[in-house]
Design a protein around this motif. Structure first.
Motif, PDB file in Angstrom:
ATOM      1  N   ALA A 116      -0.053  14.573  21.470  1.00 24.63           N
ATOM      2  CA  ALA A 116       0.231  15.342  22.691  1.00 24.63           C
ATOM      3  C   ALA A 116      -0.974  16.224  23.054  1.00 24.63           C
ATOM      4  CB  ALA A 116       1.478  16.197  22.491  1.00 24.63           C
ATOM      5  N   HIS A 117      -1.615  16.787  22.025  1.00 28.75           N
ATOM      6  CA  HIS A 117      -2.807  17.616  22.233  1.00 28.75           C
ATOM      7  C   HIS A 117      -3.926  16.771  22.862  1.00 28.75           C
ATOM      8  CE1 HIS A 117      -5.832  20.601  20.146  1.00 28.75           C
ATOM      9  NE2 HIS A 117      -6.069  20.449  21.429  1.00 28.75           N
ATOM     10  N   ALA A 118      -4.125  15.550  22.319  1.00 25.28           N
ATOM     11  CA  ALA A 118      -5.164  14.653  22.850  1.00 25.28           C
ATOM     12  C   ALA A 118      -4.894  14.326  24.323  1.00 25.28           C
ATOM     13  CB  ALA A 118      -5.217  13.369  22.030  1.00 25.28           C
ATOM     14  N   ASP A 133      -3.255  16.202  26.443  1.00 25.28           N
ATOM     15  CA  ASP A 133      -3.580  17.429  27.206  1.00 25.28           C
ATOM     16  C   ASP A 133      -5.076  17.491  27.505  1.00 25.28           C
ATOM     17  OD1 ASP A 133      -1.008  18.380  27.188  1.00 25.28           O
ATOM     18  OD2 ASP A 133      -1.342  19.909  25.644  1.00 25.28           O
ATOM     19  N   GLU A 134      -5.901  17.303  26.453  1.00 26.05           N
ATOM     20  CA  GLU A 134      -7.355  17.460  26.632  1.00 26.05           C
ATOM     21  C   GLU A 134      -7.899  16.364  27.556  1.00 26.05           C
ATOM     22  OE1 GLU A 134      -7.961  20.251  25.855  1.00 26.05           O
ATOM     23  OE2 GLU A 134      -7.677  20.828  23.770  1.00 26.05           O
ATOM     24  N   SER A 135      -7.281  15.186  27.492  1.00 24.71           N
ATOM     25  CA  SER A 135      -7.676  14.096  28.373  1.00 24.71           C
ATOM     26  C   SER A 135      -7.397  14.490  29.838  1.00 24.71           C
ATOM     27  CB  SER A 135      -6.877  12.850  27.965  1.00 24.71           C
ATOM     28  OG  SER A 135      -7.014  11.827  28.881  1.00 24.71           O
ATOM     29  N   ALA A 181     -11.461  26.946  17.402  1.00 25.80           N
ATOM     30  CA  ALA A 181     -12.087  26.400  18.618  1.00 25.80           C
ATOM     31  C   ALA A 181     -11.202  26.662  19.832  1.00 25.80           C
ATOM     32  CB  ALA A 181     -12.331  24.904  18.456  1.00 25.80           C
ATOM     33  N   GLU A 182      -9.899  26.534  19.654  1.00 24.54           N
ATOM     34  CA  GLU A 182      -8.974  26.761  20.768  1.00 24.54           C
ATOM     35  C   GLU A 182      -8.947  28.238  21.164  1.00 24.54           C
ATOM     36  OE1 GLU A 182      -7.453  24.538  22.599  1.00 24.54           O
ATOM     37  OE2 GLU A 182      -7.891  22.757  21.417  1.00 24.54           O
ATOM     38  N   ILE A 183      -9.091  29.122  20.177  1.00 22.56           N
ATOM     39  CA  ILE A 183      -9.144  30.561  20.500  1.00 22.56           C
ATOM     40  C   ILE A 183     -10.377  30.834  21.362  1.00 22.56           C
ATOM     41  CG2 ILE A 183      -9.445  32.884  19.541  1.00 22.56           C
ATOM     42  CD1 ILE A 183      -7.817  31.948  17.095  1.00 22.56           C
ATOM     43  N   ASP A 201      -1.874  25.550  28.442  1.00 24.11           N
ATOM     44  CA  ASP A 201      -2.053  24.467  27.467  1.00 24.11           C
ATOM     45  C   ASP A 201      -2.870  24.951  26.271  1.00 24.11           C
ATOM     46  OD1 ASP A 201      -0.706  22.717  29.077  1.00 24.11           O
ATOM     47  OD2 ASP A 201      -2.481  21.638  29.788  1.00 24.11           O
ATOM     48  N   GLU A 202      -3.960  25.671  26.539  1.00 23.36           N
ATOM     49  CA  GLU A 202      -4.817  26.120  25.425  1.00 23.36           C
ATOM     50  C   GLU A 202      -4.035  27.069  24.515  1.00 23.36           C
ATOM     51  OE1 GLU A 202      -7.072  24.218  25.188  1.00 23.36           O
ATOM     52  OE2 GLU A 202      -8.149  23.860  27.047  1.00 23.36           O
ATOM     53  N   ALA A 203      -3.198  27.898  25.121  1.00 15.55           N
ATOM     54  CA  ALA A 203      -2.371  28.809  24.312  1.00 15.55           C
ATOM     55  C   ALA A 203      -1.418  27.993  23.429  1.00 15.55           C
ATOM     56  CB  ALA A 203      -1.586  29.754  25.207  1.00 15.55           C
ATOM     57  N   ARG A 204      -0.911  26.896  23.973  1.00 16.96           N
ATOM     58  CA  ARG A 204      -0.013  26.039  23.195  1.00 16.96           C
ATOM     59  C   ARG A 204      -0.765  25.366  22.044  1.00 16.96           C
ATOM     60  NH1 ARG A 204       1.977  23.148  27.189  1.00 16.96           N
ATOM     61  NH2 ARG A 204       0.635  21.363  26.830  1.00 16.96           N
ATOM     62  N   HIS A 205      -2.032  25.013  22.291  1.00 15.99           N
ATOM     63  CA  HIS A 205      -2.828  24.396  21.222  1.00 15.99           C
ATOM     64  C   HIS A 205      -3.068  25.388  20.082  1.00 15.99           C
ATOM     65  CE1 HIS A 205      -4.552  21.660  24.607  1.00 15.99           C
ATOM     66  NE2 HIS A 205      -3.320  21.339  24.262  1.00 15.99           N
ATOM     67  N   ILE A 206      -3.312  26.635  20.439  1.00 18.33           N
ATOM     68  CA  ILE A 206      -3.450  27.658  19.393  1.00 18.33           C
ATOM     69  C   ILE A 206      -2.113  27.758  18.655  1.00 18.33           C
ATOM     70  CG2 ILE A 206      -3.875  30.095  18.890  1.00 18.33           C
ATOM     71  CD1 ILE A 206      -5.507  30.270  21.458  1.00 18.33           C
ATOM     72  N   PRO A 261     -16.303  24.773  26.070  1.00 12.10           N
ATOM     73  CA  PRO A 261     -14.947  24.821  25.520  1.00 12.10           C
ATOM     74  C   PRO A 261     -14.570  23.501  24.871  1.00 12.10           C
ATOM     75  CG  PRO A 261     -14.831  24.361  27.835  1.00 12.10           C
ATOM     76  CD  PRO A 261     -16.298  24.457  27.496  1.00 12.10           C
ATOM     77  N   LEU A 262     -13.506  23.526  24.092  1.00 15.45           N
ATOM     78  CA  LEU A 262     -13.031  22.288  23.458  1.00 15.45           C
ATOM     79  C   LEU A 262     -11.616  22.008  23.916  1.00 15.45           C
ATOM     80  CD1 LEU A 262     -14.317  23.056  19.918  1.00 15.45           C
ATOM     81  CD2 LEU A 262     -15.109  21.154  21.271  1.00 15.45           C
TER      82      LEU A 262
HETATM   83 FE   LIG Z   1      -7.302  22.873  23.886  1.00 20.63          FE
END
Ligand SMILES: [Fe+2]
Ligand SMILES: [Fe+2]
Length: 249
Positions: A93-95, A97-99, A161-163, A198-203, A248-249
């Motif tokens: 799911a993370h992949a 999102d980043e896509s 990295a997400e932070i 989304d980034e907050a969710r990745h963290i 960013p990542l």
């Molecule tokens: Fe992210």
């Protein structure tokens, strides 16, 4: 408490759920012992100085798209190689999102600087995104260095990295909006805000998995690795800062 740690814990509370005690302790200690440069006023000022150049800002959006696209591919390989189905589903799911983020950065470039991208180069830019969906076949790229089961170390590096991405996002927002024509600003803000959630969710999900490791007897490793990787990351960030790069990542 260090600004980066404070922001992370606050964003976890509002977008995910409060951080677990081991994760919280490891993060706060790591940020105290190895304070991240991306949590400083100087980082923000350096960003503002370089972002005053519209060409730099446009190029940085392209670099963002590229970084998100590459990161997405790495996550896909990790997901495909992680045997724990519950964990693999979260990385997948993370992949995805980043896509999607890679495409979102191209859209934001178009909205903010409509004259920069012609139709030919737009197609090229959109191809920076691997275009993953839930239906894409979950297979690792041949001989990918990321094709192995996810480890605690991977999770900690992803979390840090997400932070950094979240902090970067918050700093980028006003500069980007200022370049955008007023009639398109609302669309841009919406896109940008969605990425931040989304980034907050990745963290959040990486923090939860790190906490689970700690609760299963790896609390010392969590503390040690968080500090070690924070120091490594700080060195990379300082190098990037010297080159005027914010990726960013
Ligand atoms: Fe992210
Ligand atoms: Fe992203």
């Amino acid at each position: 408490m260090n600004i980066a740690a404070e922001l992370t814990l606050k964003s976890l509370r509002s977008h995910h759920r409060a951080a677990g005690p081991h994760y919280r302790d490891a993060l706060v200690t790591a940020c105290r012992k190895a304070p991240p440069p991306f949590g400083t006023k100087n980082y923000e000022k350096t960003y503002r100085d370089v972002a005053r150049d519209p060409n730099w800002m446009a190029l940085s959006l392209i670099q963002n798209a590229q970084g998100e696209g590459e990161g997405s591919g790495h996550l896909w390989d990790l997901a495909a190689s992680t045997p724990d189905a519950h964990v693999a589903a979260q990385i997948k799911a993370h992949a995805i999102d980043e896509s999607r983020h890679a495409k979102a950065y191209v859209a934001m470039l178009d909205i903010t600087f409509p004259d920069v991208v012609d139709n030919g180069s737009r197609a090229q830019l959109v191809s920076l995104s691997p275009g993953y969906t839930q239906r894409s076949p979950l297979e690792a790229h041949a001989s990918s260095p990321y094709a192995s089961a996810i480890t605690l170390d991977d999770l900690i590096q992803m979390n840090i990295a997400e932070i950094r991405t979240l902090v970067h996002h918050i700093i980028q927002r006003p500069m980007l909006l200022a370049y955008c024509a007023p009639e398109r600003r609302r669309r841009l803000a919406l896109l940008h805000d969605r990425l931040r959630v989304d980034e907050a969710r990745h963290i959040g999900y990486t923090a939860t998995l790190i906490e689970e490791f700690a609760q299963r007897g790896k609390a010392d490793a969590v503390k040690r690795l968080m500090q070690e990787r924070m120091s490594d990351f700080n060195a990379i960030t300082n190098e990037d800062l010297g080159r005027g790069a914010f990726e960013p990542l």
